[in-house]
Design a protein around this motif. Structure first.
Motif, PDB file in Angstrom:
ATOM      1  N   TYR A  64     132.226 -56.559 141.889  1.00  0.00           N
ATOM      2  CA  TYR A  64     132.033 -57.966 142.266  1.00  0.00           C
ATOM      3  C   TYR A  64     131.708 -58.078 143.755  1.00  0.00           C
ATOM      4  N   LEU A  99     127.437 -56.717 141.973  1.00  0.00           N
ATOM      5  CA  LEU A  99     126.931 -56.004 140.798  1.00  0.00           C
ATOM      6  C   LEU A  99     127.659 -56.349 139.511  1.00  0.00           C
ATOM      7  N   ASP A 155     128.144 -59.056 137.462  1.00  0.00           N
ATOM      8  CA  ASP A 155     127.477 -59.749 136.360  1.00  0.00           C
ATOM      9  C   ASP A 155     126.463 -58.834 135.679  1.00  0.00           C
ATOM     10  N   LYS A 156     125.720 -58.081 136.460  1.00  0.00           N
ATOM     11  CA  LYS A 156     124.731 -57.156 135.894  1.00  0.00           C
ATOM     12  C   LYS A 156     125.421 -56.038 135.120  1.00  0.00           C
ATOM     13  N   PHE A 157     126.520 -55.545 135.659  1.00  0.00           N
ATOM     14  CA  PHE A 157     127.264 -54.476 134.996  1.00  0.00           C
ATOM     15  C   PHE A 157     127.792 -54.925 133.638  1.00  0.00           C
ATOM     16  N   GLN A 211     126.599 -56.868 131.586  1.00  0.00           N
ATOM     17  CA  GLN A 211     125.559 -57.003 130.571  1.00  0.00           C
ATOM     18  C   GLN A 211     125.422 -55.743 129.727  1.00  0.00           C
ATOM     19  N   PHE A 259     124.373 -46.617 135.296  1.00  0.00           N
ATOM     20  CA  PHE A 259     124.280 -47.877 136.036  1.00  0.00           C
ATOM     21  C   PHE A 259     124.359 -47.627 137.537  1.00  0.00           C
ATOM     22  N   SER A 279     121.233 -45.891 138.835  1.00  0.00           N
ATOM     23  CA  SER A 279     120.094 -46.793 138.891  1.00  0.00           C
ATOM     24  C   SER A 279     120.182 -47.722 140.099  1.00  0.00           C
ATOM     25  N   GLU A 280     121.376 -48.266 140.337  1.00  0.00           N
ATOM     26  CA  GLU A 280     121.540 -49.173 141.474  1.00  0.00           C
ATOM     27  C   GLU A 280     121.393 -48.429 142.800  1.00  0.00           C
ATOM     28  N   ARG A 323     117.860 -47.675 144.431  1.00  0.00           N
ATOM     29  CA  ARG A 323     117.141 -48.724 145.163  1.00  0.00           C
ATOM     30  C   ARG A 323     117.157 -48.468 146.667  1.00  0.00           C
TER      31      ARG A 323
END
Length: 384
Positions: A40, A44, A46-48, A50, A94, A97-98, A101
């Motif tokens: 949080y 990240l 909310d995306k996590f 999902q 996850f 991937s993050e 960036r």
């Protein structure tokens, strides 16, 4: 996680992973509120969430025929008041991937660390690794051993280990889940066994606790006896255990509880299981390792940015984190003693008076939730 946090601050990081993917059965499938709070704080969460997962807001179990709620997470001072149950490979994919960036982050899949580059005075200046194109040397201002409970980093550095000794091991396997199965029933204690069910949406990841060293004896008794034992302890699985039709589907997890006397030497820092292997009791090992990572990033970002990190900086990380780790391990060793009593009983389990008294204490569920959900020393981004 540490690679993500450092690269986020512009520090060049190379992460080595000896496998070509993350897809294998790990033990750490529980993402606790402390870790969800870190996500949080990083923006990240909310995306996590999902990613397919299941949630536990209460942790319940059966002691014999007695249903007990062990922890109620709904009162925790976090944004996510539950444990997220998710295969660790999804969590790692996850994070990778993050982290990708950030230009400063490099992940090398299929690169296996084989040793350390060390100067005559013992200072570590990088890592040796085998790659698909042959052996390489990777120089580094700081090498961080995050390589688990059988670490190349620790062994190559000859760091002394304190081993507490553990009386249990875990058998790890899958059983299909059905829609009407219980939601929050995590543990079952009966007939000299403890069975833990981790809900992975369409199947249970099952942990079957045994006395250390007894797996060969269980195998000699045969799969039918093994199936009967599971179904006697967890009655709603009756008729469904036959899908474990080979011992090849049962993995032995050798439980360890140990810690390094010194987590570091010049140029090297060990964290997570490499510094302190945790028991599966409470399912908190992965979250404590992640707390190590957050604290390390908080404490070393400035010195790494200026290329001035010293062994004193590394020792500060150990001194800051070690108390919470050692006290957690003390609790786990105490829990092992309780489990040993369970494993020495062959009949139906009846909770002893002292256990019933503990479970009935005012605030017990909240305190248990704090310990399991947040740990003794939760970490926050940039606040160490």
């Amino acid at each position: 996680m540490l690679g993500y946090l450092l690269a986020r601050q512009g520090i060049t990081v190379t992460v080595l992973e000896k496998h070509t993917d993350f897809f294998r059965d790990f033990r750490g499938d529980t993402i606790h509120p402390s870790t969800l709070e870190v996500l949080y704080e990083l923006g990240l969460l909310d995306k996590f969430l999902q990613i397919p997962h299941s949630q536990l807001a209460q942790l319940s179990g059966y002691f014999g025929t007695h249903a007990v709620t062990m922890a109620d997470l709904s009162h925790l001072p976090t944004h996510a008041k539950f444990v997220a149950l998710m295969p660790q490979w999804d969590f790692l994919n996850f994070l990778a991937s993050e982290a990708s960036r950030f230009p400063a982050f490099t992940l090398r899949m299929g690169w296996e660390a084989t040793g350390l580059i060390q100067q005559p005075d013992g200072t570590v200046t990088g890592v040796r690794a085998n790659t698909p194109n042959g052996p390489v040397e990777i120089p580094a201002v700081l090498t961080v051993g995050c390589d688990g409970r059988h670490p190349v980093s620790r062994e190559a550095a000859h760091l002394p280990l304190v081993d507490y000794g553990v009386p249990i091991d875990v058998l790890w396997f899958r059983i299909a889940r059905q829609p009407n199965d219980p939601e929050n029933a995590l543990g079952y204690v009966n007939y000299g066994r403890l069975v833990v069910l981790i809900d992975r949406v369409d199947y249970f990841q099952v942990g079957y606790i045994i006395a250390k060293g007894t797996f060969p004896q269980i195998q000699q008794q045969g799969l039918d006896a093994f199936h009967q034992s599971i179904e006697r302890i967890v009655p709603f699985l009756a008729g469904r255990t036959a899908e474990v039709d080979s011992w090849d589907k049962v993995k032995l997890l050798t439980v360890q509880v140990n810690r390094l006397r010194d987590w570091c030497k010049p140029g090297l820092l060990c964290i997570g299981d490499a510094a302190h292997a945790m028991s599966p009791v409470g399912g908190i090992g992965i979250n404590i390792a992640l707390q190590d990572a957050v604290a390390t990033a908080n404490m070393l970002t400035e010195s790494l940015s200026s290329n001035t990190v010293t062994v004193h900086d590394l020792e500060r990380v150990q001194h800051y984190r070690e108390g919470a780790v050692r006290n957690t391990q003390r609790f786990q060793v105490f829990a092992h003693r309780m489990l040993s009593h369970v494993l020495n009983s062959n009949g139906p389990f009846e909770p002893p008076f002292i256990l019933r008294a503990i479970l009935s204490l005012p605030g017990f569920r909240y305190l248990t939730a704090r310990f399991i959900g947040m740990g003794l020393q939760p970490e926050h981004i940039g606040k160490t």
